[in-house]
Every structure is written in C-alpha cells, then in structure tokens.
Scaffold this active site. Structure first.
Site, mmCIF file in Angstrom:
data_model
loop_
_atom_site.group_PDB
_atom_site.id
_atom_site.type_symbol
_atom_site.label_atom_id
_atom_site.label_comp_id
_atom_site.label_asym_id
_atom_site.label_seq_id
_atom_site.Cartn_x
_atom_site.Cartn_y
_atom_site.Cartn_z
ATOM 1 N N GLY A 105 -12.441 2.666 -1.400
ATOM 2 C CA GLY A 105 -12.498 3.225 -0.050
ATOM 3 C C GLY A 105 -12.978 4.663 -0.160
ATOM 4 O O GLY A 105 -13.601 5.050 -1.158
ATOM 5 N N ASN A 106 -12.652 5.480 0.837
ATOM 6 C CA ASN A 106 -13.158 6.855 0.840
ATOM 7 C C ASN A 106 -12.766 7.619 -0.428
ATOM 8 O O ASN A 106 -13.619 8.148 -1.136
ATOM 9 C CB ASN A 106 -12.675 7.590 2.097
ATOM 10 C CG ASN A 106 -13.183 9.022 2.115
ATOM 11 O OD1 ASN A 106 -14.386 9.260 1.985
ATOM 12 N ND2 ASN A 106 -12.284 9.981 2.213
ATOM 13 N N ALA A 107 -11.455 7.633 -0.754
ATOM 14 C CA ALA A 107 -11.003 8.430 -1.907
ATOM 15 C C ALA A 107 -11.623 7.906 -3.207
ATOM 16 O O ALA A 107 -12.092 8.700 -4.036
ATOM 17 C CB ALA A 107 -9.487 8.419 -1.991
ATOM 18 N N GLY A 108 -11.670 6.591 -3.387
ATOM 19 C CA GLY A 108 -12.217 6.012 -4.609
ATOM 20 C C GLY A 108 -13.701 6.323 -4.774
ATOM 21 O O GLY A 108 -14.159 6.701 -5.855
ATOM 22 N N GLY A 139 -9.930 0.355 -6.122
ATOM 23 C CA GLY A 139 -9.917 0.698 -4.694
ATOM 24 C C GLY A 139 -11.120 1.567 -4.402
ATOM 25 O O GLY A 139 -11.171 2.706 -4.856
ATOM 26 N N LYS A 184 5.064 11.463 8.513
ATOM 27 C CA LYS A 184 4.124 10.339 8.448
ATOM 28 C C LYS A 184 4.290 9.512 9.700
ATOM 29 O O LYS A 184 5.374 9.474 10.297
ATOM 30 C CB LYS A 184 4.420 9.463 7.230
ATOM 31 C CG LYS A 184 3.237 8.649 6.760
ATOM 32 C CD LYS A 184 2.366 9.495 5.854
ATOM 33 C CE LYS A 184 1.247 8.750 5.204
ATOM 34 N NZ LYS A 184 0.659 9.547 4.114
HETATM 35 N N1 GLU Z 1 -2.918 11.078 4.532
HETATM 36 C C1 GLU Z 1 -3.176 12.103 3.554
HETATM 37 C C2 GLU Z 1 -2.072 12.121 2.498
HETATM 38 O O1 GLU Z 1 -1.338 11.166 2.320
HETATM 39 C C3 GLU Z 1 -3.421 13.453 4.198
HETATM 40 C C4 GLU Z 1 -2.316 13.959 5.051
HETATM 41 C C5 GLU Z 1 -2.671 15.218 5.840
HETATM 42 O O2 GLU Z 1 -3.761 15.732 5.655
HETATM 43 O O3 GLU Z 1 -1.828 15.624 6.618
HETATM 44 O O4 GLU Z 1 -1.930 13.051 1.769
#
Ligand code: GLU
Length: 415
Positions: A218-221, A216, A105
């Site tokens: 945003g995109n995912a929601g 939430g 990350k």
């Molecule tokens: N940020 C996303 C997660 O937390 C995707 C990470 C990725 O595709 O590498 O799963």
C-alpha cells in the site's frame, strides 16, 4: 492463525514497561485505560436510496502531553478493542518522538471496498457530524489510516468547517496540499521507517546495500521501497506482497516500475520477470531487512522461527504477535518497533498542524530535514535505553514513551 485481542497485548506491554520504570499502581491503572471513549451510530443514505446504519468510534487515550492525535480507519473487522489498542499505541508513538501530543484513534466498522465514492463521502461527513463536538485543533486531531486517505480528510475538514462556521484546516492532518496539507506527508511514514533502518544498519554493522523485502504494498510499503534506495543509497528489493499474493526475483526489482505496475493494475502480481510465491514464503526469504507494512499480527508464532532477516522495520501498527516477539528476540533479530518505525507519519502530521496554525508553509526539504532530525534523535534515545537497561527494542521504545507520559501525568497532579 492465532486470534488476538490487540488491546490485551497493548496492556501487557504497558505492564512490562511499568515494571522496569517502577511505576506505582495508580499510574499503571491510569495508563492502562483510555481517558475518553465515544461510540456513534451513523446513518448514511446509500446509492439505492435506503439508509444504512454504521458503528463509529473515537477514542482519546491520553491527553497528558497534549491534544489526542491519531488516524481514522475504515475496516470491516473494527471493534472498540482494536481502536483502544491503536489509540494506546499512538500515545507512546507521539511520546517516543517527543511531540507535544497525546494519543487517539477512530474507526468505522464498514467494508470500504463495497462503497461508492458518494457513499464514502456521506459516511465521512456523517462521522464528523457525530464527532464534531469532541474533536478540534487543540482537542483531538484525526488523520488517515487504513482505507482512508487525503480525500477523506478533505471531506471531513469541509464538514467540520461548515459545522463550526470557521476556517479550521488544522482539525485534521494529511489533507491535500491545496486545502492546508503539508508537503512531504505522503512519504512521511516510510521515510521515518527507512531513517530508523539507516541508523540500525550503522549500529549493527549491517550492509544497507543488501537484500530487502516489503510485505504489504500500500502507500507505506510502496514509498518504503522507493525511499530505501534513495536514503540508503542502494539495496536490492527481492520480494513484495499485497492482499492478492507475493512475487519474488532474486536479481531484484526496479522499485519505480513496480510501483507504476501496482498503481496501474491494482496488484503486484503479473509484474514482468517475477515468480509468484505464497504470502508466508515472503516473510521467510533470505533477506537482511524486512518491512512488514500491512495489518496487525502478520508475524506470528507460526512463521517467526523461520524468519531470516537481521532487521525488521515495523511500518504497520502491531504486525508482530507477542509470542512471535519472544521468538524473534531469541533469534537475535533486531525489531524496530512500530511505535518508533512508523512514527514518521504522525511527526509530519504535527508539522502540518504547526503550519496550519501559522498559515505559513515550509518547503519539502525543510519538512524532510526536520523529520530526519526527530526520528534520528528518537532512535538514539531508544537505542540508549536498550543498552542501559539491557532490554529488547520494543520494550525500550515503550519504556521511553511510557516514562514521558507518566511524568506528564505526575506533573499535572493526576497521580
Ligand atoms: N495513522 C498514522 C499512524 O498510525 C498517522 C496518525 C496521524 O498522523 O495522526 O501513525
């Protein structure tokens, strides 16, 4: 509101899983620490002509199963420990869905809402100039996360290719399709989550056509609201929230119209025929399925005891505090944990890496079908572990993920 060091929580979860798996001390220690950490000082030319210094991080938590993989966040509260926790969770996430990847990350401590497009581009490129020696298609592959998006990835990929003087689209994922991105990535996190809900409804005998809420938007929601109807064949969305507030309609919202309204006005507030309610009230509504899709620690000991949902699908990373987890378990609420529920994003990121390597791109139905297969298999593996070891779903998902990583460490002779 409780205040948390997410990495302390993450380490506690590893210890619990290690106990069930009877892992030895050295393995536990290895899995409780990141393998590599980088911190960068980033100097960025701002629109006013002055230079501003930002702090950037990249953590490669574990490489035993493959190159590090995980997003980059732009957030004012970012610290080395938030990134450690998120990198750690990515390690179990890629393992639960059985991808040949490790976990990582990155982040930059900044407030993206106060930066212009040009400043964001400068910051993104500067981050890659600092991180370029340490990332790569077979080393560490970043992606977007909170407040970063495909445009950020396009800038970052371009900067990386300029530095290495080579075409390397697979160095980052979730790029726009015009520059090596895959079809189906935008929906992937939500699609994966809804697939796990579909499976959980089957197992628990919950009617998939009943009421649900999304915290939430945003995109995912947003995508979860739309895909819930598509994949489960119905359902009534009775409440949604974003950082500005929450809205409610017991008759159910038209998800398509709500997404259009949000994209047009920047908030869910003011949507026709909706009643504004407090943020906290959304979590406590009488729904069957709840999707937390915002930031960490939204479900805490302060509200957990009043949650009525039968299934919670954690599309956000770390939305439930450890105390809240205990309360939800006692109440018999089935929590589909983040490392499983939100694994659709990284799964399709992996598909993007494969397509970039071959320079041969799949149609969207192939992506979606393979994603469904991966998530359904992962769900049933976790469900087996719940029954076999008589443990709650989060611990079961951890046990599946940690066991796979521990095995790879052992086979490599690290422990
Ligand atoms: N940020 C996303 C997660 O937390 C995707 C990470 C990725 O595709 O590498 O799963």
């Amino acid at each position: 509101m409780e205040s948390y060091n997410s990495f302390t929580t993450a380490k506690r979860q590893i210890s619990e899983a290690a106990k069930i798996l009877n892992l030895d001390e050295a393995t536990l220690q290895l899995l409780s620490e990141p393998q590599r950490e980088f911190t960068f000082s980033l100097h960025v030319k701002m629109d006013n002509g002055k230079t501003k210094i930002f702090r950037g991080y990249r953590i490669q938590y574990n490489f035993a199963r493959g190159p590090a993989k995980g997003g980059i966040r732009f957030h004012p509260d970012e610290t080395i420990d938030t990134i450690r926790a998120l990198a750690c969770w990515m390690t179990w996430k890629t393992a639960v869905v059985d991808l040949p990847l490790g976990g990582g990350k990155g982040g930059i401590r900044c407030d993206p809402k106060t930066l212009s497009q040009r400043e964001l581009e400068n910051l993104s490129r500067e981050y890659i100039r600092a991180a370029a020696p340490f990332i790569g298609v077979d080393k560490d592959i970043p992606a977007p996360d909170v407040y970063t998006n495909p445009q950020t990835m396009a800038w970052m990929m371009d900067e990386y290719e300029t530095i290495v003087n080579n075409h390397q689209p697979g160095v980052l994922t979730d790029k726009p399709t015009q520059v090596g991105g895959t079809l189906g990535r935008r929906d992937a996190t939500a699609r994966g989550g809804v697939i796990t809900v579909r499976e959980a409804c089957k197992n628990l005998g919950v009617d998939p056509l009943s009421k649900f809420a999304v915290q939430g938007f945003g995109n995912a929601g947003q995508r979860a609201a739309l895909l819930h109807h598509e994949i489960l064949g119905g359902g009534k969305l009775i409440a949604v929230s974003d950082s500005r507030g929450a809205i409610y309609n017991p008759e159910g919202f038209d998800s398509n119209e709500l997404v259009t309204h949000k994209l047009k006005t920047g908030t869910v507030l003011g949507f026709p025929k909706s009643k504004q309610i407090a943020h906290e009230d959304l979590l406590e509504l009488d729904v069957d399925i709840l999707y937390p899709a915002a930031l960490e620690n939204a479900i805490s000991k302060d509200n957990a005891s009043r949650i009525k949902a039968k299934i919670i699908c954690e599309l956000a990373n770390g939305p439930t505090t450890p105390e809240a987890d205990i309360i939800l378990n006692q109440k018999g609420i089935y929590v589909i944990p983040d490392i499983l529920a939100s694994a659709g994003g990284v799964t399709v990121s992996y598909f993007e890496m494969v397509q970039d390597k071959y320079s041969f791109f799949w149609d969207e139905s192939t992506v979606n079908q393979r994603l469904d297969q991966k998530l359904t298999t992962a769900y049933s593996r976790v469900h087996e572990a719940i029954k076999e070891k008589k443990i709650h779903p989060r611990l079961a998902a951890m046990v599946v993920g940690v066991a796979r990583v521990a095995e790879a460490c052992k086979l490599r002779g690290w422990v």
